[in-house]
Design an enzyme around this catalytic site. Structure first.
Site, PDB file in Angstrom:
ATOM      1  N   CYS A 135      35.113  32.216  34.619  1.00  0.00           N
ATOM      2  CA  CYS A 135      36.241  33.125  34.423  1.00  0.00           C
ATOM      3  C   CYS A 135      37.383  32.420  33.692  1.00  0.00           C
ATOM      4  O   CYS A 135      38.156  31.683  34.312  1.00  0.00           O
ATOM      5  CB  CYS A 135      36.695  33.650  35.788  1.00  0.00           C
ATOM      6  SG  CYS A 135      38.153  34.686  35.684  1.00  0.00           S
ATOM      7  N   CYS A 138      40.890  33.180  34.868  1.00  0.00           N
ATOM      8  CA  CYS A 138      41.281  32.557  36.140  1.00  0.00           C
ATOM      9  C   CYS A 138      41.615  31.081  35.933  1.00  0.00           C
ATOM     10  O   CYS A 138      42.542  30.552  36.528  1.00  0.00           O
ATOM     11  CB  CYS A 138      40.146  32.586  37.163  1.00  0.00           C
ATOM     12  SG  CYS A 138      39.191  34.058  37.187  1.00  0.00           S
ATOM     13  N   ASP A 139      40.805  30.396  35.132  1.00  0.00           N
ATOM     14  CA  ASP A 139      40.849  28.933  35.140  1.00  0.00           C
ATOM     15  C   ASP A 139      41.269  28.275  33.832  1.00  0.00           C
ATOM     16  O   ASP A 139      41.425  27.059  33.784  1.00  0.00           O
ATOM     17  CB  ASP A 139      39.468  28.393  35.557  1.00  0.00           C
ATOM     18  CG  ASP A 139      39.071  28.900  36.936  1.00  0.00           C
ATOM     19  OD1 ASP A 139      39.949  28.932  37.819  1.00  0.00           O
ATOM     20  OD2 ASP A 139      37.907  29.271  37.136  1.00  0.00           O
TER      21      ASP A 139
END
Ligand code: NDP
Length: 322
Positions: A135, A138-139
């Protein structure tokens, strides 16, 4: 063993929306939240395309709101994972990690999960903060100024690679063939991006890690080198990177229903077009578990609403709603 008019499996946008509608229809739904409470949106940051939030909303906050809204109307949510479903028993039965439950109607909203390469360590390193992720939103932030790689040749891989250039100093896109599956527009955008380099005909065979000390003193393994193999020549190559994003598609969470409900080649549940009805009476499917096409929070929520309405009608028609 307790009996329920309607059980919903899954707590992504589809499951929660089904719960909101079913509880407002006085069906007292029981929801099992499963291994990832709140679903895939809990591992995203800002959601800017869910209608009703002009400034956007954080994924976990959106899911907290949906949960509270379902609970407000009397939905009971249990932190249990369904291990077995028996759709041919009378009454039909679910076995969770804590008990057994029977039901009249079932709404399956178990979603889909990111696929991993199946090599040693990729999924494990994603869970331990070892620099592997599925993701980018997200990261990506953790890889500012670093060299990273993305695996895959579809729209997701190219979209993630392009997004990651906001943070990374260099992104190597590793694809197992010499032609991309992604749409032309996405390809052109990625190819124009000077930070993206393409590694064609290559697969990741192994991930070499190095030990890194956290501020807490804990030592964890972090990605340091990818061992690549050329799918055309068989030659090996080392690619030093600090992060790896795996974007090779999603797997619907349907293993509970193998042999009980029809699925397409990729394992997605099949429903009657324009409805959420599976061929088993009283069993409905909504959200990503039956949709490989759109996979959006808002389409999942929409089909969750449809599942609750379909279930309510089926219960009424069979004299089971009261
Ligand atoms: P896809 O199934 O389209 O692509 C998966 C990619 O991963 C393929 O290139 C495939 O290679 C590769 N792959 C699969 N398994 C492996 C493996 N074990 N090792 C290495 N590579 C592997 O998945 P996506 O998630 O990219 O897209 C899913 C759907 O969502 C598509 O319909 C897509 O169009 C859509 N989508 C649309 C977006 C948009 O329009 N903005 C954004 C993201 C997704 P190969 O090509 O050789 O099969």
């Amino acid at each position: 063993m307790s009996h329920h008019k309607i059980i919903i499996i899954g707590t992504g946008p589809a499951g929660y929306t089904a719960a909101i509608y079913a509880s407002r229809a006085n069906l007292a739904p029981l929801v099992f939240e499963g291994a990832q409470p709140g679903g895939q949106l809990t591992i995203t940051t800002e959601v800017e395309n869910f209608p009703g939030f002009r400034e956007g909303i954080m994924g976990p906050a959106l899911m907290d709101e949906m949960r509270a809204q379902a609970e407000r109307f009397g939905t009971v949510i249990k932190a249990e994972t369904v291990l077995k479903a028996d759709l041919s028993a009378t009454p039909r039965k679910l076995t969770t990690d804590r008990g057994e439950y029977t039901f009249d109607a079932l709404v399956i909203a178990t979603g889909a999960s990111a696929k991993w390469m199946g090599i040693r360590k990729d999924e494990e390193l994603s869970r331990t903060g070892g620099g592997v992720s599925a993701c980018a939103t997200c990261d990506g932030f953790f890889f500012r100024g670093k060299e990273i790689a993305v695996v895959g040749g579809g729209d997701t891989a190219l979209e993630e690679a392009t997004f990651l250039t906001k943070f990374a100093s260099k992104v190597t896109l590793i694809h197992r063939r010499d032609r991309l599956r992604a749409s032309k527009a996405m390809q052109e955008r990625a190819m124009r991006n000077e930070k993206i380099t393409f590694k064609w005909n290559a697969v990741v065979e192994d991930i070499v890690t190095r030990d890194q000390a956290l501020p807490t003193g804990e030592i964890i393994p972090k990605v340091s080198v990818l061992k690549l193999k050329d799918t055309a020549t068989g030659a090996s190559e080392d690619l030093p990177v600090e992060g790896l994003f795996v974007a090779i598609g999603h797997q619907p969470n349907t293993s509970l229903f193998t042999g009980q409900l029809p699925m397409n080649e990729a394992g997605y549940l099949e429903v009657e077009p324009g409805s959420t009805r599976t061929p088993v009476p009283g069993v409905f499917a909504c959200g990503d578990v039956q949709d490989h096409q759109y996979r959006q929070a808002v389409t999942a929520a929409g089909s969750g609403c449809m599942a609750a309405i379909d279930a309510e009608r089926w219960l009424s028609e069979n004299g089971l709603a009261e």
